[in-house]
Write an enzyme that holds these catalytic residues in place. Structure first.
Site, PDB file in Angstrom:
ATOM      1  N   ARG A 303     -45.610 -52.209 -56.060  1.00 21.50           N
ATOM      2  CA  ARG A 303     -46.698 -51.708 -56.910  1.00 21.50           C
ATOM      3  C   ARG A 303     -47.429 -52.838 -57.655  1.00 21.50           C
ATOM      4  O   ARG A 303     -48.661 -52.847 -57.712  1.00 21.50           O
ATOM      5  CB  ARG A 303     -46.084 -50.750 -57.933  1.00 21.50           C
ATOM      6  CG  ARG A 303     -47.081 -49.930 -58.719  1.00 21.50           C
ATOM      7  CD  ARG A 303     -46.407 -49.256 -59.907  1.00 21.50           C
ATOM      8  NE  ARG A 303     -45.212 -48.531 -59.596  1.00 21.50           N
ATOM      9  CZ  ARG A 303     -45.149 -47.227 -59.285  1.00 21.50           C
ATOM     10  NH1 ARG A 303     -46.246 -46.511 -59.261  1.00 21.50           N
ATOM     11  NH2 ARG A 303     -43.998 -46.657 -59.013  1.00 21.50           N
ATOM     12  N   CYS A 366     -55.464 -26.070 -51.556  1.00 23.45           N
ATOM     13  CA  CYS A 366     -55.207 -24.680 -51.945  1.00 23.45           C
ATOM     14  C   CYS A 366     -54.012 -24.589 -52.880  1.00 23.45           C
ATOM     15  O   CYS A 366     -53.017 -23.922 -52.572  1.00 23.45           O
ATOM     16  CB  CYS A 366     -54.967 -23.852 -50.693  1.00 23.45           C
ATOM     17  SG  CYS A 366     -56.406 -23.888 -49.642  1.00 23.45           S
TER      18      CYS A 366
HETATM   19  C1  LIG Z   1     -35.229 -51.024 -52.698  1.00 26.73           C
HETATM   20  C2  LIG Z   1     -36.583 -51.079 -53.286  1.00 26.73           C
HETATM   21  N1  LIG Z   1     -37.154 -52.276 -53.478  1.00 26.73           N
HETATM   22  C3  LIG Z   1     -38.400 -52.384 -53.987  1.00 26.73           C
HETATM   23  C4  LIG Z   1     -39.120 -51.259 -54.351  1.00 26.73           C
HETATM   24  C5  LIG Z   1     -40.482 -51.455 -54.894  1.00 26.73           C
HETATM   25  O1  LIG Z   1     -40.706 -50.880 -56.092  1.00 26.73           O
HETATM   26  P1  LIG Z   1     -42.070 -51.132 -56.846  1.00 26.73           P
HETATM   27  O2  LIG Z   1     -43.163 -50.774 -55.943  1.00 26.73           O
HETATM   28  O3  LIG Z   1     -41.979 -50.267 -58.022  1.00 26.73           O
HETATM   29  O4  LIG Z   1     -42.089 -52.588 -57.205  1.00 26.73           O
HETATM   30  C6  LIG Z   1     -38.552 -49.995 -54.187  1.00 26.73           C
HETATM   31  C7  LIG Z   1     -39.236 -48.773 -54.652  1.00 26.73           C
HETATM   32  O5  LIG Z   1     -38.970 -48.343 -55.763  1.00 26.73           O
HETATM   33  C8  LIG Z   1     -37.258 -49.902 -53.624  1.00 26.73           C
HETATM   34  O6  LIG Z   1     -36.703 -48.711 -53.410  1.00 26.73           O
HETATM   35  N1  LIG Z   2     -43.690 -43.161 -54.991  1.00 24.48           N
HETATM   36  C1  LIG Z   2     -43.332 -43.699 -56.266  1.00 24.48           C
HETATM   37  C2  LIG Z   2     -42.590 -44.975 -56.178  1.00 24.48           C
HETATM   38  C3  LIG Z   2     -41.487 -44.894 -55.211  1.00 24.48           C
HETATM   39  C4  LIG Z   2     -40.637 -46.060 -55.313  1.00 24.48           C
HETATM   40  C5  LIG Z   2     -39.956 -46.361 -54.019  1.00 24.48           C
HETATM   41  N2  LIG Z   2     -38.553 -46.597 -54.149  1.00 24.48           N
HETATM   42  C6  LIG Z   2     -44.535 -43.832 -57.172  1.00 24.48           C
HETATM   43  O1  LIG Z   2     -45.621 -43.662 -56.765  1.00 24.48           O
HETATM   44  O2  LIG Z   2     -44.424 -44.070 -58.335  1.00 24.48           O
END
Ligand SMILES: Cc1ncc(COP(=O)(O)O)c(C=O)c1O
Ligand SMILES: N[C@@H](CCCC[NH3+])C(=O)O
Length: 438
Positions: A303, A366
């Site tokens: 993220r 929907c």
């Molecule tokens: C094992 C693992 N590593 C890394 C991430 C990446 O997380 P983020 O996108 O919150 O940095 C995730 C998702 O939560 C994860 O499950």
């Molecule tokens: N889908 C989640 C994060 C998932 C993290 C993956 N382990 C979000 O949007 O916040």
């Protein structure tokens, strides 16, 4: 001066000013609307259609470089689950990053761009026969093992000694949404500390496996540096217990990802410098107390590298009372429904000096819960045909998108320096029908 004299100018100044922290740095506000990477948003919407995910390449690379600068010596593995497509994986490879994949599908994209196999880490609490085949066929560097069953499976499948990390649940609360909190015990990921030695025993008993290190991931959208620090300390202590029991020195420690990003103006940026300092000190101090060498550290942000580089464009289709309905919704943004996530929405295809009014921006699906942003302020003259923009949609939007109501998923449009090009094309009804072979 009367109130009506003041309101229009107040409105104009509000709509030509950009909210801080949430937009890609290349975004600017003008009387004719927003521009991203120098390109008017109205032009992007007209050329590529809506809804569309806009992705600013320079913003992604800027964030990668900020991580590199803040964390010298760390291995940085991009978490592909946040956004995987060929272009993004190519950028990550060029930036010298490693890659975390959690399925044969993510690995197939990595393979398609020739992502260096030794820099790929395979994750997941379920790895199917197809996933194993893909991972072993591409000879990826490391596998993070998550259950005793899969230690057996991998041990019997691996032809060369396969490097593995054991995923540990360190019992740390990341203070995030329950659905994405993975550091607390009693859940599907990893081995809780009390059972983790059994997994280490099992790995060491398999001649086809080589214990490379330990892994933990305490959750996603975590802003508490203290939680990461505590997890790091517990992991090194566990490495000490492994050395005491087996005489084996754990060489690497993967502390996962999960660094929070601001979704709304005024929310704090993750304290990356504080994280780097406190984690490094926690690891080296605990290691020296236990007489262990300092392990190689890996992190897995997803993220934090891509979320704020993405902006979703929608076109308003109808305005009914206080509901502004757009041509997308929960099929391109699941986060509002899944986590009650809050978003900023902004009139982007033009500016307006109309006074603001409180509206809810809703999708086309929907479900009454298909709401992109409830009770937010937009200019009162927003009407059908206007283009709206929602920032911070680079992570977990395209990757979570669905075909609910047989809606075609939006394209990803890469922008850079005045140029725009599709990175992922818009899905078509032919694509949907091609899979329906009944
Ligand atoms: C094992 C693992 N590593 C890394 C991430 C990446 O997380 P983020 O996108 O919150 O940095 C995730 C998702 O939560 C994860 O499950
Ligand atoms: N889908 C989640 C994060 C998932 C993290 C993956 N382990 C979000 O949007 O916040």
């Amino acid at each position: 001066m009367t109130l009506t004299d003041v309101l229009p100018s107040l409105g104009r100044s509000l709509h030509t000013k950009l909210e801080p922290d949430v937009w890609p740095r290349s975004t600017s506000a003008h009387p004719d609307g927003l521009r991203i990477a120098g390109i008017p948003v109205g032009e992007l919407a007209a050329r590529f259609g809506t809804p569309a995910y806009i992705l600013d390449e320079d913003e992604v690379r800027r964030r990668c470089r900020a991580y590199r600068a803040a964390l010298p010596g760390f291995e940085i593995a991009y978490a592909g689950k946040s956004l995987t497509c060929r272009a993004v994986l190519r950028w990550m490879a060029e930036e010298g990053f490693s890659l975390d994949v959690c399925s044969g599908g993510e690995l197939a994209v990595a393979r398609a761009v020739g992502f260096p196999a030794e820099r790929i880490i395979l994750h997941g609490n379920v790895k199917t026969a197809e996933d194993w085949k893909a991972a072993l066929g591409y000879e990826i560097g490391r596998v993070v093992v998550d259950s005793l069953d899969e230690i057996d499976q991998l041990g019997s499948l691996a032809r060369h000694p396969q490097r593995v990390l054991v995923r540990v649940t360190p019992g740390v609360d990341g203070h995030t949404h329950k659905a994405i909190a993975t550091g607390v015990e009693d859940q599907k990921f990893g081995f809780p500390l009390r059972d983790a030695m059994t997994a280490v025993d099992a790995v060491l008993a398999q001649p086809g496996l080589r214990l490379d290190g330990l892994h933990c991931h305490i959750g996603s959208q975590v802003s508490s540096v203290a939680s990461f620090e505590l997890a790091a300390r517990r992991m090194v202590e566990f490495a000490g217990a492994i050395r005491d029991r087996h005489g084996v020195v754990v060489r690497s420690l993967d502390l996962g990802g999960g660094h929070a990003v601001p979704y709304l103006p005024g929310q704090q940026e993750f304290d990356l410098t504080g994280y780097a300092q406190r984690v490094r000190v926690a690891v080296s101090y605990t290691a020296s107390q236990l007489g262990l060498p300092v392990p190689q550290l890996t992190i897995e942000p997803g993220r934090a590298l891509v979320a704020n580089a993405g902006v979703t464009l929608y076109r308003v289709v109808t305005v009914k009372g206080r509901y502004v309905a757009v041509d997308g919704g929960m099929s391109d943004n699941m986060r509002a429904c899944l986590y009650d996530a809050k978003y900023l929405v902004r009139l982007a295809g033009r500016s307006s000096s109309a006074p603001l009014r409180t509206v809810s921006v809703v999708g086309r699906h929907c479900e009454a819960g298909d709401v992109i942003a409830a009770d937010i302020e937009l200019p009162s003259d927003v009407h059908a045909g206007d283009v709206l923009a929602v920032p911070v949609t680079g992570a977990y939007h395209h990757s979570l998108a669905s075909n609910y109501n047989q809606i075609c998923r939006p394209p990803i449009i890469g922008v850079r320096d005045g140029w725009a090009r599709p990175l992922v094309r818009r899905e078509t009804e032919e694509d949907l029908l091609a899979r329906d072979v009944g």
